[in-house]
Design a protein around this motif. Structure first.
Motif, PDB file in Angstrom:
ATOM      1  N   PHE A   1       0.822  -1.215   0.000  1.00 10.17           N
ATOM      2  CA  PHE A   1       0.000   0.000   0.000  1.00 10.17           C
ATOM      3  C   PHE A   1       0.856   1.266   0.000  1.00 10.17           C
ATOM      4  O   PHE A   1       0.359   2.346   0.276  1.00 10.17           O
ATOM      5  CB  PHE A   1      -0.929  -0.013   1.224  1.00 10.17           C
ATOM      6  CG  PHE A   1      -1.869  -1.185   1.216  1.00 10.17           C
ATOM      7  CD1 PHE A   1      -3.050  -1.123   0.489  1.00 10.17           C
ATOM      8  CD2 PHE A   1      -1.564  -2.351   1.894  1.00 10.17           C
ATOM      9  CE1 PHE A   1      -3.916  -2.204   0.454  1.00 10.17           C
ATOM     10  CE2 PHE A   1      -2.421  -3.439   1.868  1.00 10.17           C
ATOM     11  CZ  PHE A   1      -3.599  -3.370   1.148  1.00 10.17           C
ATOM     12  N   GLY A   2       2.147   1.089  -0.256  1.00  9.77           N
ATOM     13  CA  GLY A   2       3.029   2.259  -0.351  1.00  9.77           C
ATOM     14  C   GLY A   2       3.490   2.796   0.995  1.00  9.77           C
ATOM     15  O   GLY A   2       3.988   3.921   1.077  1.00  9.77           O
ATOM     16  N   VAL A   3       3.330   2.002   2.060  1.00 11.43           N
ATOM     17  CA  VAL A   3       3.809   2.436   3.375  1.00 11.43           C
ATOM     18  C   VAL A   3       5.199   1.853   3.603  1.00 11.43           C
ATOM     19  O   VAL A   3       5.433   0.675   3.330  1.00 11.43           O
ATOM     20  CB  VAL A   3       2.864   1.951   4.499  1.00 11.43           C
ATOM     21  CG1 VAL A   3       3.400   2.366   5.877  1.00 11.43           C
ATOM     22  CG2 VAL A   3       1.466   2.484   4.278  1.00 11.43           C
TER      23      VAL A   3
ATOM     24  N   PRO B   1      -4.294   9.281   6.695  1.00  8.38           N
ATOM     25  CA  PRO B   1      -4.956   9.735   7.915  1.00  8.38           C
ATOM     26  C   PRO B   1      -6.007   8.717   8.336  1.00  8.38           C
ATOM     27  O   PRO B   1      -6.605   8.048   7.483  1.00  8.38           O
ATOM     28  CB  PRO B   1      -5.619  11.065   7.499  1.00  8.38           C
ATOM     29  CG  PRO B   1      -5.661  11.064   6.022  1.00  8.38           C
ATOM     30  CD  PRO B   1      -4.631  10.100   5.524  1.00  8.38           C
ATOM     31  N   GLY B   2      -6.201   8.570   9.653  1.00  9.99           N
ATOM     32  CA  GLY B   2      -7.320   7.751  10.112  1.00  9.99           C
ATOM     33  C   GLY B   2      -6.976   6.406  10.710  1.00  9.99           C
ATOM     34  O   GLY B   2      -7.884   5.645  11.060  1.00  9.99           O
TER      35      GLY B   2
ATOM     36  N   GLU C   1      -9.251   1.444  -1.093  1.00  9.69           N
ATOM     37  CA  GLU C   1      -9.593   2.288  -2.251  1.00  9.69           C
ATOM     38  C   GLU C   1     -10.869   3.079  -1.983  1.00  9.69           C
ATOM     39  O   GLU C   1     -10.964   4.271  -2.317  1.00  9.69           O
ATOM     40  CB  GLU C   1      -9.755   1.429  -3.513  1.00  9.69           C
ATOM     41  CG  GLU C   1      -8.452   0.932  -4.100  1.00  9.69           C
ATOM     42  CD  GLU C   1      -7.397   2.036  -4.198  1.00  9.69           C
ATOM     43  OE1 GLU C   1      -7.722   3.156  -4.644  1.00  9.69           O
ATOM     44  OE2 GLU C   1      -6.246   1.775  -3.805  1.00  9.69           O
ATOM     45  N   ALA C   2     -11.851   2.434  -1.369  1.00  6.81           N
ATOM     46  CA  ALA C   2     -13.111   3.120  -1.057  1.00  6.81           C
ATOM     47  C   ALA C   2     -12.856   4.292  -0.099  1.00  6.81           C
ATOM     48  O   ALA C   2     -13.417   5.378  -0.254  1.00  6.81           O
ATOM     49  CB  ALA C   2     -14.115   2.142  -0.436  1.00  6.81           C
ATOM     50  N   TYR C   3     -11.992   4.056   0.852  1.00 11.91           N
ATOM     51  CA  TYR C   3     -11.664   5.099   1.825  1.00 11.91           C
ATOM     52  C   TYR C   3     -10.957   6.258   1.135  1.00 11.91           C
ATOM     53  O   TYR C   3     -11.245   7.424   1.385  1.00 11.91           O
ATOM     54  CB  TYR C   3     -10.785   4.494   2.924  1.00 11.91           C
ATOM     55  CG  TYR C   3     -10.354   5.465   3.992  1.00 11.91           C
ATOM     56  CD1 TYR C   3     -11.286   6.076   4.845  1.00 11.91           C
ATOM     57  CD2 TYR C   3      -9.002   5.767   4.184  1.00 11.91           C
ATOM     58  CE1 TYR C   3     -10.871   6.954   5.837  1.00 11.91           C
ATOM     59  CE2 TYR C   3      -8.594   6.646   5.177  1.00 11.91           C
ATOM     60  CZ  TYR C   3      -9.531   7.234   6.009  1.00 11.91           C
ATOM     61  OH  TYR C   3      -9.138   8.104   6.986  1.00 11.91           O
ATOM     62  N   ARG C   4     -10.044   5.941   0.242  1.00 11.72           N
ATOM     63  CA  ARG C   4      -9.337   7.015  -0.482  1.00 11.72           C
ATOM     64  C   ARG C   4     -10.308   7.834  -1.317  1.00 11.72           C
ATOM     65  O   ARG C   4     -10.174   9.057  -1.428  1.00 11.72           O
ATOM     66  CB  ARG C   4      -8.242   6.422  -1.364  1.00 11.72           C
ATOM     67  CG  ARG C   4      -7.049   6.042  -0.523  1.00 11.72           C
ATOM     68  CD  ARG C   4      -5.991   5.352  -1.306  1.00 11.72           C
ATOM     69  NE  ARG C   4      -5.747   5.980  -2.588  1.00 11.72           N
ATOM     70  CZ  ARG C   4      -4.563   6.038  -3.156  1.00 11.72           C
ATOM     71  NH1 ARG C   4      -3.513   5.539  -2.547  1.00 11.72           N
ATOM     72  NH2 ARG C   4      -4.410   6.573  -4.330  1.00 11.72           N
ATOM     73  N   ARG C   5     -11.274   7.147  -1.913  1.00 12.75           N
ATOM     74  CA  ARG C   5     -12.278   7.893  -2.690  1.00 12.75           C
ATOM     75  C   ARG C   5     -13.044   8.829  -1.773  1.00 12.75           C
ATOM     76  O   ARG C   5     -13.308   9.979  -2.109  1.00 12.75           O
ATOM     77  CB  ARG C   5     -13.248   6.919  -3.383  1.00 12.75           C
ATOM     78  CG  ARG C   5     -12.747   6.433  -4.733  1.00 12.75           C
ATOM     79  CD  ARG C   5     -13.879   5.827  -5.566  1.00 12.75           C
ATOM     80  NE  ARG C   5     -14.504   4.692  -4.908  1.00 12.75           N
ATOM     81  CZ  ARG C   5     -14.006   3.458  -4.910  1.00 12.75           C
ATOM     82  NH1 ARG C   5     -12.861   3.199  -5.528  1.00 12.75           N
ATOM     83  NH2 ARG C   5     -14.630   2.475  -4.289  1.00 12.75           N
TER      84      ARG C   5
END
Ligand code: EPS
Length: 400
Positions: free
Chosen positions: A159-161, A233-234, A385-389
């Protein structure tokens, strides 16, 4: 360690046959990069100040359960690292002899080291040979948690972390407390550097301090920083005390032997400053969304990640096993005596870099799955992905 989603149990004595871990709660379908895990295990072994034991060990992890064709199955993972030194300790650590072997008698420990778990652990469990305490209190246990953390790093990387650590100070020498170290500078460090520090001069001075401590029969502690980037965030929550991510990070990092304090962002200096000098003011632009020009909070506000890099520091005391013996007493007679000494490290600050990375990665992976759930990696991806949207919507429609 009990996370909300990833539970980790470990077992193993320092000079027993092996260290093991069971990792429960990992989703299915996660690719396991074995070489990445082995590299972190090698990193844990190379630091300046390490003792002779590290020349014996070649830490390599084996997966005994939970992986098939290079991917997790969603079932518990079982990991094992053999102690090569076991060959030399079989008689001392014999699990089945009817009574302590002559070798075990010879290696009995009855003069507890100040600062070590020896005395408190012996009193607690009723051990009359403090070896029973030190074998498990040993920082050798961190080898298996480094492997677990590297597994978590592999998950987060999807996830790019990314999480990287470095040494800030050893024995009072090194970077000034207010020097900010940027992520890019960490990228330039050699992962196998025996003293990974962004300042060449400070690095040399710290190496010399460790060598001097070794000559003097002393030990040294220090300060390690770990930074995680790509954290959305979150993660974590303000809604309940045990979900706060700062509390979870502190608990995990404090469990590293020798760590006596954990700091998030500028936490320690912030206690001496006024509010306007500490808090990271909030800005907004359509291109960047919400942003800050400072990160004194270390990426955490109210126990929740705020999208800025996560920054934590750990403070390690000097090791309790010193050639320059401290005063103690015999647990048999109460008579004064020199504290026990046996082969040990002079400084364990460098290995703490990769250990801190590992524990930060575990806490983040646990919080990730707490938020984005899912039994299969694809479910986790879909939730993320849903959260990013949703965050994207927040930026364009609900801006202040
Ligand atoms: C340790 C003492 C030393 C360290 C050990 C931790 O081991 P030994 O007593 O066998 O020389 O090397 O750390 C490791 C073995 C490791 O893998 O980190 C202690 O007493 O805590």
């Amino acid at each position: 360690m009990t996370g909300f989603r990833i539970r980790v149990l470990t077992a193993g004595e320092s000079h027993g046959p092996a260290l093991v871990a069971v990792v429960e709660g990992f989703p299915a379908g996660v690719p396991v990069d074995l070489e990445r895990i082995q590299q972190d295990l090698r990193r844990r072994q190379v630091g300046t100040g390490r003792g002779a034991r590290m020349k014996i060990e070649r830490d390599e992890v084996r997966f005994l359960a939970g992986v098939r064709f290079g991917r997790t199955l969603g079932s518990p993972l079982a990991l094992l690292i053999e102690n090569r030194d076991w060959a030399n300790w079989q008689e001392v650590m014999d699990p089945w002899a009817a009574e302590p072997t002559p070798a075990a008698q010879k290696r009995r420990v009855i003069h507890p080291r100040p600062g070590h778990a020896d005395l408190a652990g012996g009193l607690k469990f009723g051990h009359t040979d403090l070896r029973n305490v030190l074998e498990r209190a040993s920082a050798r246990e961190t080898a298996i948690r480094t492997a677990v953390g590297a597994l978590c790093k592999g998950f987060l990387a999807l996830f790019g972390v990314d999480v990287r650590g470095h040494v800030r100070r050893i024995g009072g020498i090194g970077l000034p407390p207010d020097q900010t170290v940027e992520w890019d500078a960490l990228q330039e460090l050699d992962p196998m550097d025996p003293l990974p520090c962004v300042d060449a001069q400070a690095r040399q001075a710290m190496i010399e301090a460790i060598e001097a401590a070794q000559r003097a029969g002393e030990t040294l502690g220090g300060v390690v920083e770990a930074i995680a980037v790509g954290v959305p965030p979150g993660l974590g929550s303000y809604t309940h005390w045990d979900r706060r991510l700062d509390a979870r990070l502190a608990a995990a990092l404090m469990s590293i032997p020798s760590v006596k304090a954990v700091e998030v962002g500028d936490g320690i200096r912030a206690a001496d400053l006024s509010g306007s000098q500490v808090h990271d003011e909030i800005f907004y632009s359509p291109e960047r969304g919400f942003y800050r020009t400072t990160n004194r909070a270390g990426g955490l506000e109210g126990g929740v990640t705020n999208g800025a890099p996560l920054i934590v520091r750990i403070y390690l005391k000097p090791l309790a096993t010193l050639r320059k013996r401290l005063r103690t007493v015999s647990i048999e007679t109460g008579e004064p005596h020199e504290a026990a000494f046996e082969r040990s490290d002079v400084c364990a600050v460098v290995p703490a870099v990769v250990i801190a990375e590992a524990l930060v990665a575990w806490v983040l992976a646990d919080a990730w799955l707490e938020k984005f759930g899912g039994d299969h990696l694809d479910d986790v991806r879909a939730a993320y992905e849903a959260y990013r949207r949703r965050l994207g919507l927040l930026r364009s429609d609900d801006r202040p």
